[in-house]
Design a protein around this motif. Structure first.
Motif, mmCIF file in Angstrom:
data_model
loop_
_atom_site.group_PDB
_atom_site.id
_atom_site.type_symbol
_atom_site.label_atom_id
_atom_site.label_comp_id
_atom_site.label_asym_id
_atom_site.label_seq_id
_atom_site.Cartn_x
_atom_site.Cartn_y
_atom_site.Cartn_z
ATOM 1 N N LEU A 156 -5.305 21.275 2.750
ATOM 2 C CA LEU A 156 -4.805 20.206 1.885
ATOM 3 C C LEU A 156 -3.483 19.700 2.439
ATOM 4 N N VAL A 157 -3.419 18.407 2.690
ATOM 5 C CA VAL A 157 -2.192 17.788 3.197
ATOM 6 C C VAL A 157 -1.722 16.773 2.168
ATOM 7 N N TRP A 158 -0.568 17.025 1.581
ATOM 8 C CA TRP A 158 -0.023 16.156 0.537
ATOM 9 C C TRP A 158 0.975 15.177 1.136
ATOM 10 N N ALA A 159 0.864 13.918 0.687
ATOM 11 C CA ALA A 159 1.831 12.908 1.137
ATOM 12 C C ALA A 159 3.133 13.016 0.362
ATOM 13 N N SER A 160 3.050 13.568 -0.820
ATOM 14 C CA SER A 160 4.213 13.602 -1.703
ATOM 15 C C SER A 160 4.988 14.902 -1.526
ATOM 16 N N SER A 161 6.304 14.784 -1.582
ATOM 17 C CA SER A 161 7.155 15.978 -1.556
ATOM 18 C C SER A 161 7.344 16.544 -2.957
ATOM 19 N N PRO A 168 0.831 -1.211 0.000
ATOM 20 C CA PRO A 168 0.000 0.000 0.000
ATOM 21 C C PRO A 168 0.862 1.256 0.000
ATOM 22 N N ALA A 169 0.546 2.181 -0.916
ATOM 23 C CA ALA A 169 1.253 3.453 -0.972
ATOM 24 C C ALA A 169 0.533 4.471 -0.097
ATOM 25 N N SER A 170 1.263 5.496 0.309
ATOM 26 C CA SER A 170 0.633 6.557 1.087
ATOM 27 C C SER A 170 -0.402 7.266 0.233
ATOM 28 N N PRO A 171 -1.530 7.620 0.820
ATOM 29 C CA PRO A 171 -2.539 8.349 0.047
ATOM 30 C C PRO A 171 -1.953 9.634 -0.526
ATOM 31 N N LEU A 172 -2.384 9.981 -1.710
ATOM 32 C CA LEU A 172 -1.848 11.151 -2.389
ATOM 33 C C LEU A 172 -2.127 12.430 -1.622
ATOM 34 N N LEU A 173 -3.358 12.556 -1.117
ATOM 35 C CA LEU A 173 -3.806 13.844 -0.616
ATOM 36 C C LEU A 173 -4.884 13.649 0.434
ATOM 37 N N LEU A 174 -4.847 14.460 1.483
ATOM 38 C CA LEU A 174 -5.909 14.488 2.482
ATOM 39 C C LEU A 174 -6.554 15.865 2.451
ATOM 40 N N VAL A 175 -7.882 15.880 2.338
ATOM 41 C CA VAL A 175 -8.631 17.130 2.301
ATOM 42 C C VAL A 175 -9.492 17.206 3.553
ATOM 43 N N GLU A 176 -9.340 18.257 4.313
ATOM 44 C CA GLU A 176 -10.111 18.456 5.539
ATOM 45 C C GLU A 176 -10.796 19.807 5.499
ATOM 46 N N PRO A 177 -12.050 19.901 5.951
ATOM 47 C CA PRO A 177 -12.921 18.832 6.445
ATOM 48 C C PRO A 177 -13.521 18.029 5.293
ATOM 49 N N GLU A 223 -19.859 26.513 -3.287
ATOM 50 C CA GLU A 223 -18.873 27.116 -4.185
ATOM 51 C C GLU A 223 -17.987 26.036 -4.792
ATOM 52 N N LEU A 224 -17.536 26.272 -6.005
ATOM 53 C CA LEU A 224 -16.554 25.418 -6.662
ATOM 54 C C LEU A 224 -15.258 26.201 -6.789
ATOM 55 N N VAL A 225 -14.182 25.654 -6.238
ATOM 56 C CA VAL A 225 -12.866 26.286 -6.304
ATOM 57 C C VAL A 225 -11.933 25.340 -7.053
ATOM 58 N N THR A 226 -11.342 25.827 -8.127
ATOM 59 C CA THR A 226 -10.384 25.028 -8.902
ATOM 60 C C THR A 226 -8.972 25.444 -8.535
ATOM 61 N N LEU A 227 -8.157 24.442 -8.210
ATOM 62 C CA LEU A 227 -6.759 24.673 -7.855
ATOM 63 C C LEU A 227 -5.846 24.010 -8.871
ATOM 64 N N ARG A 228 -4.702 24.629 -9.071
ATOM 65 C CA ARG A 228 -3.626 24.020 -9.863
ATOM 66 C C ARG A 228 -2.421 23.891 -8.945
ATOM 67 N N VAL A 229 -2.015 22.651 -8.673
ATOM 68 C CA VAL A 229 -0.882 22.382 -7.794
ATOM 69 C C VAL A 229 0.247 21.818 -8.643
ATOM 70 N N GLU A 230 1.311 22.592 -8.748
ATOM 71 C CA GLU A 230 2.403 22.211 -9.636
ATOM 72 C C GLU A 230 3.097 20.950 -9.125
ATOM 73 N N LYS A 231 3.545 20.179 -10.062
ATOM 74 C CA LYS A 231 4.258 18.941 -9.753
ATOM 75 C C LYS A 231 5.749 19.165 -9.973
ATOM 76 N N LYS A 232 6.533 18.919 -8.940
ATOM 77 C CA LYS A 232 7.976 19.054 -9.100
ATOM 78 C C LYS A 232 8.486 17.977 -10.039
ATOM 79 N N MET A 233 9.251 18.384 -10.985
ATOM 80 C CA MET A 233 9.728 17.435 -11.997
ATOM 81 C C MET A 233 11.065 16.829 -11.563
#
Length: 894
Positions: free
Chosen positions: A851-856, A809-818, A884-894
């Protein structure tokens, strides 16, 4: 010699040639209606007439030329596609030809919707594509942002957003901002449209419905009454404006003085308060060519007369000018403009269900690609799949004679193309999901499985493993070696109860040949009652309907049996509700007796059907009951005189009309009804703007009826239409009288899933036959929780995915609270350099989201839009308003 006098005063003297002569006189304007006498004396003979002189409105009338895009109906779809491609070329030619004309008379061609432009760019030569881009940049072509004239009440949330996605792409190609949209013919629009358009940067909405047929009171209420339409969250708005006669003015009037006179009379009649207005000019018929006479007529009119002034324009030009002058004076309205024509989707219930589920599958596939492997995300393949989904929900279902001459090749060919959109969407969505989910499964041991959660919350659900995946055995253990409750089903599947599958993560299990593990609190079936200690359901053995449903330990029967019973089949021929019929005696068979899952099959005869098979399923630990109704439909009788009379013939209007419903009468004292819609939430009557359809209502995923203490959430997976309080979908054939439509919805706890009909006399299908399954779920609960209803409904629409696996099992990608802020979309960006996340305030309450990201590997985060642009930087905490709908763009480190 002719001498003309007005009220006894000479105003003109001239010599006339022999024969009939027409001449015009220019009079001083009047400020109020005035009766006058005009006389003409010729050779001592006087002719006198009484005339009425009216004030001339000093008005600027914008004229928006376009072609109404019917993908079919008047001709085969392939021919229509070519015609709309040619129309773009002709529009460019007319703009070039009139480029030296005075301002206002220069031709502008509006792209009503964008599927034609998309085809133009796909199929055209490089030179043709450059010509279109250049014409847009010059202002010769006005770009409007909707991809199609859509039945928006059918759209899933991401589908509604995809309706406007291409506008950003095309605008970027052309180097212009697209801030307007047109939609024609369709009466009514889902409230979430405001949110979706705002995400695309669209501020102006030119709505131009059909002006007479099956439109209820929509046009009577809203034409020539511009207003700001406010989104469900209250944070967005678009300028909504319907012109006189919708898009069809050029269908019923010709260019000339009579048009001007009648238009001014119309403005006077309604006391139009503004000195700017607009009309649509869509040529002579649907899918019409650009009107080559328009620029010359406007040039000549403007040179000859001072008022009114006409100006050919794009939607953006007309609306932005109007906003500058009157934007702060316009009223604001917040609510649903419940649409009317979605009822036709019930004429092809199977394909509608297929398309509905394909849309959810595409969304789930994109989320999996974002979680597991960006490289599996092919933007072109996803765009093609969404295009098929959108073009199935596009308003043109078939030919103009689809009912009166249903077996004609012209009709059948159009339906084959329409049906293919749904079938192809299903194929593509399955392929996308399989590709996104597949990762090292070919080398996986046969006894190890992985369950993937593509949602933003932890999920505890019953999962059904295919026989192929579970053939190793019936015993299941989790990754810590703990036994998991399981049961081999009569279908050959293995049911297992998963608990707390991580959000955007996986749980791993091992199968073996040992004996099944029994749940601590098993489900039971006895004396026609299904019970699991949370929910109790009682089946009436005489008819197979549900007679009672209880939340465990509560005395309140949540079913109202006074008129109908829960999940009762109802069949109506014609419109007389006195002839409503139900299914016959039932044969009840226990397919699966527990202890993990009880499944009961109920077989009945049913009018209009070869058979009716209903299944009720309850799982241990589950707080909802599942229903699956399979209708094996008989074909309705065909027109005995095909081709005679057309859509207006008695058969097309009234012959062989039928509808099928399933009743859901609930008993919840003082219960309030709330309906899920795409990107929003709506209360019947209270949140419906005037002019809305109330005979039937399109629904998203769920409906809830609750008081402060108890309630029921109802979920529909396949059928998108409901009637509220009564069987009110009885409008057969053409309906041109606004007064016959339902005016009010009283508070009630009864509703009907309206699953099939053939009520139209044109466009939609005359009949359907064969087996179609309609799936539902019912969840009794303590108190109303809109986010919980959305989580359950989305979970059933986008089920947990199972595959063989050998990885840990891999760590979940993202945790969204609440958790009551739901991620409705997770996907790789189109450039595959970022994650795109759409957060939705599903509770209706304002929240601060973390937003809590598992990935660095995550970089900067930006507020974004449908074009996936970096609008403004955001931190890990984001404010999200209710709905409300909020769209986010989270850059991915290459």
């Amino acid at each position: 010699m002719a001498v003309t006098k007005l009220d006894g005063v000479e105003i003109d003297r001239r010599d006339l040639a022999t024969g009939s002569t027409i001449y015009e006189l220019y009079l001083k304007p009047v400020s109020a209606v005035q009766r006058s006498t005009i006389s003409v004396e010729i050779n001592s003979k006087i002719t006198i007439e009484e005339i009425e002189r009216k004030p001339v409105r000093q008005m600027l009338i914008y004229v928006l030329p376009h072609s109404h895009h019917d993908l079919g109906y008047t001709d085969l779809q392939a021919n229509v596609e070519e015609k709309q491609i040619r129309n773009i070329t002709r529009g460019i030619e007319l703009a070039r030809k009139t480029a030296s004309y005075p301002d206002g008379a220069k031709f502008v061609w509006n792209l009503e919707v964008l599927w034609g432009a998309d085809l133009y760019m796909r199929r055209g030569t490089e030179s043709a594509r450059r010509d279109l881009i250049d014409a847009v940049r010059k202002g010769w072509i006005g770009v409007n942002g909707s991809y199609a004239n859509e039945l928006t009440g059918l759209c899933r949330p991401e589908e509604l957003l995809q309706l406007f996605r291409y506008s950003g792409q095309f605008g970027q190609m052309c180097g212009v901002e697209v801030n307007s949209a047109m939609m024609s013919d369709v009466p009514g629009f889902s409230w979430g449209m405001v949110t979706a358009m705002s995400q695309a940067g669209i501020r102006y909405f030119s709505a131009a419905p059909n002006y007479f047929d099956r439109i209820g009171t929509f046009m009577v209420t809203w034409q020539d009454k511009p207003f700001w339409w406010i989104s469900p969250s209250g944070n967005e708005k678009v300028l909504f404006w319907i012109p006189w006669t919708g898009y069809a003015l050029s269908h019923v009037m010709k260019l000339g003085n009579d048009l001007v006179s009648k238009y001014q009379d119309r403005m006077d009649e309604i006391h139009y308060p503004y000195d700017i207005s607009y009309i649509r000019w869509s040529g002579h018929g649907d899918n019409a060519e650009p009107d080559v006479e328009l620029s010359d007529w406007i040039r000549d009119w403007n040179q000859k007369y001072e008022w009114p002034r006409f100006s050919i324009a794009s939607t953006t030009t007309a609306f932005s000018d109007f906003e500058k002058r009157y934007g702060t004076q316009l009223p604001h309205f917040r609510g649903d403009l419940t649409p009317y024509w979605e009822d036709g989707a019930g004429s092809s219930a199977l394909e509608t269900a297929i398309n509905r589920n394909a849309a959810d599958r595409i969304s789930e596939a994109a989320a999996l690609a974002a979680i597991k492997n960006f490289n599996t995300y092919n933007p072109a393949a996803y765009a093609d799949a969404w295009r098929d989904v959108l073009l199935y929900s596009e308003h043109t279902w078939g030919a103009w004679n689809s009912v009166s001459d249903s077996e004609k090749p012209f009709v059948k060919q159009q339906w084959d193309v329409k049906r293919a959109f749904a079938i192809d969407a299903e194929k593509q969505s399955n392929a996308l999901l399989e590709k996104a989910a597949s990762e090292s499964i070919h080398s996986a041991p046969s006894n190890m499985i992985e369950i993937q959660n593509a949602s933003s919350w932890r999920r505890t659900e019953m999962v059904y493993l295919s026989h192929n995946i579970s053939e190793v055995g019936d015993h299941v253990t989790d990754s810590h070696g703990n036994p998991i409750a399981s049961q081999r089903m009569s279908t050959g599947e293995l049911a297992l109860l998963t608990t707390d599958v991580p959000a955007f993560g996986t749980s791993h299990y091992t199968l073996s040949a040992h004996k099944e593990h029994i749940p601590a609190n098993p489900v039971s079936y006895k004396n026609y009652r299904l019970s699991n200690g949370i929910v109790d359901v009682l089946i009436d053995p005489s008819n197979g309907d549900i007679a009672a449903m209880h939340l465990h330990s509560e005395e309140q029967n949540l079913v109202d049996t006074k008129k109908h019973r829960l999940n009762q089949f109802l069949f109506l021929e014609g419109s007389n509700k006195d002839h409503l019929r139900s299914s016959g005696p039932s044969n009840i068979v226990v397919e699966d007796p527990g202890p993990l899952v009880v499944s009961v099959r109920i077989e009945s005869s049913a009018p209009g059907c070869k058979s009716l098979t209903r299944r009720i399923r309850l799982g241990a630990g589950m707080d909802y009951v599942e229903i699956s109704n399979t209708v094996d439909k008989l074909q309705a009788p065909l027109n005995p005189h095909p081709g005679i009379g057309g859509p207006g013939d008695e058969f097309a209007q009234r012959g062989s009309k039928e509808s099928l419903q399933f009743a859901f009468p609930l008993s919840i004292p003082n219960g309030e009804m709330t309906i899920d819609i795409a990107l929003g939430n709506m209360r019947p009557e209270a949140d419906q703007l005037p002019g809305s359809c109330k005979n039937w209502i399109p629904i998203g995923r769920w409906l809830d009826i609750s008081n402060k203490n108890i309630g029921v959430t109802w979920i529909t997976l396949d059928a998108p239409l409901i009637e509220i309080g009564e069987i009110s979908a009885t409008m057969l054939g053409s309906q041109r009288d606004p007064t016959v439509w339902r005016k009010h919805i009283d508070k009630t706890q009864t509703f009907y899933s309206w699953v099939m009909n053939n009520h139209w006399g044109t466009n939609y299908r005359a009949y359907q036959e064969g087996a179609v399954t309609f799936r539902y779920a019912l969840r009794p609960h303590r108190g109303y929780d809109a986010a919980a209803a959305s989580r359950l409904a989305m979970g059933l629409s986008e089920p947990l995915l199972v595959q063989k696996s050998s990885s840990s099992p891999a760590s979940p990608l993202l945790l969204v609270e609440p958790s009551d802020v739901i991620v409705v979309t997770l996907k790789p960006s189109e450039d595959r350099k970022a994650w795109i996340i759409r957060l939705f305030g599903a509770s209706g309450e304002d929240r601060t989201v973390k937003l809590v990201w598992a990935s660095s590997r995550t970089g900067n985060s930006w507020r974004s839009n449908l074009a996936e642009e970096q609008l403004e930087p955001v931190g890990n905490e984001i404010h999200v308003s209710g709905w409300e709908l909020v769209t986010l763009r989270v850059e991915k480190k290459m």
